[in-house]
Design an enzyme around this catalytic site. Sequence first.
Site, mmCIF file in Angstrom:
data_model
loop_
_atom_site.group_PDB
_atom_site.id
_atom_site.type_symbol
_atom_site.label_atom_id
_atom_site.label_comp_id
_atom_site.label_asym_id
_atom_site.label_seq_id
_atom_site.Cartn_x
_atom_site.Cartn_y
_atom_site.Cartn_z
ATOM 1 N N LYS A 207 37.602 68.427 62.243
ATOM 2 C CA LYS A 207 37.219 68.155 60.848
ATOM 3 C C LYS A 207 35.745 67.767 60.725
ATOM 4 O O LYS A 207 35.131 67.998 59.682
ATOM 5 C CB LYS A 207 38.126 67.090 60.260
ATOM 6 C CG LYS A 207 39.580 67.553 60.280
ATOM 7 C CD LYS A 207 40.444 66.956 59.241
ATOM 8 C CE LYS A 207 41.770 67.696 59.104
ATOM 9 N NZ LYS A 207 42.586 67.803 60.342
HETATM 10 C C1 LIG Z 1 43.576 68.816 60.442
HETATM 11 C C2 LIG Z 1 43.952 69.246 61.816
HETATM 12 C C3 LIG Z 1 44.645 70.465 62.046
HETATM 13 C C4 LIG Z 1 45.119 71.361 60.920
HETATM 14 O O1 LIG Z 1 44.046 72.024 60.275
HETATM 15 P P1 LIG Z 1 44.283 72.720 58.848
HETATM 16 O O2 LIG Z 1 42.938 73.129 58.373
HETATM 17 O O3 LIG Z 1 44.911 71.652 57.982
HETATM 18 O O4 LIG Z 1 45.209 73.882 59.046
HETATM 19 C C5 LIG Z 1 44.901 70.840 63.364
HETATM 20 N N1 LIG Z 1 44.542 70.035 64.397
HETATM 21 C C6 LIG Z 1 43.894 68.871 64.217
HETATM 22 C C7 LIG Z 1 43.549 68.036 65.401
HETATM 23 C C8 LIG Z 1 43.571 68.424 62.924
HETATM 24 O O5 LIG Z 1 42.936 67.256 62.748
#
Ligand SMILES: *Cc1c(COP(=O)(O)O)cnc(C)c1O
Length: 469
Positions: free
Chosen positions: A112
């Site tokens: 993120k």
């Molecule tokens: C948020 C997250 C995801 C999922 O990503 P999306 O964009 O919601 O599909 C997968 N792995 C981790 C570690 C995350 O923090």
Amino acid sequence: MRYISTRGEAPALSFDDVLLAGLAPDGGLYVPDAVPVIDGKTWDAWRGLSYPGLAAAVMRPFVGGALPDAEIAAIAAEAYRGFDHRAVAPLKQIDTDLWIMELFHGPTLAFKDMAMQVLGRLFDSVLTKRSRRVTIVGATSGDTGSAAIEACRDREAVDVFILHPHERVSEVQRRQMTTVTSSNVFNIAIKGTFDDCQDLLKAMFADVAFRDRVSLGAVNSINWARVMAQVVYYVWAALRLGAPDRAVGFSVPTGNFGNIFAGYVAKAMGLPIEQLIVGSNRNDILTRFFASGAMEMTEVVPTISPSMDIQISSNFERLLFDMLGRDGAAVRATMNRFRQSGRFEVAEMVLARSRATFSALSLDDDATRAAIRAEYRATGEVLDPHSAIGVAAARARAKTPGVPVVALATAHPAKFGQAVAEATGVTPKLPARLADLMERPERVTILPNDLKTVQDYVLARARAAGGRA
Ligand SMILES: *Cc1c(COP(=O)(O)O)cnc(C)c1O
């Protein structure tokens, strides 16, 4: 570049307006009216760029003149300066046709940061020009809160309030939020569950007077700017593996569909992305959809990959818009049906078209632990549970021998150290800069699950509302 709503009833906006709006007023999500298509010469020129240089080049057409080019370049350069790896998003080959791309070298150890670090700077830039401030309020069960806090800390135009459920997040996750003691960061522990936090957030957005007074903004994954910043690493990996002259596939541990949707956008820009593989845990609504064409809600079950414990993948609406021929009325009808009955279906032909690109695999916790263990034994890679699901899905669903598949590693193994230790016997270490996380002082306010109390707390402190003046 203009942005239109997936539900067809909101006016088209420029990039900077979309950034601040988040959700469209008709309840839809913003998408570009036309995705820019990149020609062969430009791909070649992009191949030699550093990650920040490529980020600026990829984002420029999407920003569409809303910010000067020099400012986009400066934002991209700053956003990735604090990353632990010089390459920002390193690629590692782990098998003949299989690669992982590590997206967890940012400040909070999850992918993120890749987009959130850009988003915080975009907010500052656009708001400063307008002499405005926003108040970001978010609810988190884990990764999103800390990424938003790291991205917004010390920003002049932004105050950030993050609600998390009191005593219901892991200690590492809590401390990644509460040890940030910048004066514009407010951690609120709500005496309730994550759903209570989300309900409080929704109620604050629904309260128009409050929303206007604090100039409420959102950083959740429906914000287009996050998708845009995520397109960059698909381009980065594809170019390094020989695109546009050679096809490539991606496998993505998926929750809200925001990450993998960025891969779909990269394909629309002209990259030869042969397949996009959705990896899920037991919350397998997307796997079931790509198998049957029916999107059907069930209960959320907690797993060892909690960032994918999601029932409604909000960004899926952006794909649905294309699947239904960019017909906003059809999306509106479909989403209304989903809200009322918890179910919708698409036509056979529509499903077949989406399956030409997408495939999916769901793993339960035992299978996830087995995948972590198997990869550790076979390749020496220590994968977190989310990343392991991506790698396992890549192995199971890779379509064409000789076409490289890149599995996205979305979290550092130390972020989910207990699950990793159970599977491998190895306890992964936090990076050096976080080694003293458990000793750092925390700042957090515990509040009851009560809307008025939380709103008063925000009003007294949000600079956009004259708080702390
Ligand atoms: C948020 C997250 C995801 C999922 O990503 P999306 O964009 O919601 O599909 C997968 N792995 C981790 C570690 C995350 O923090």
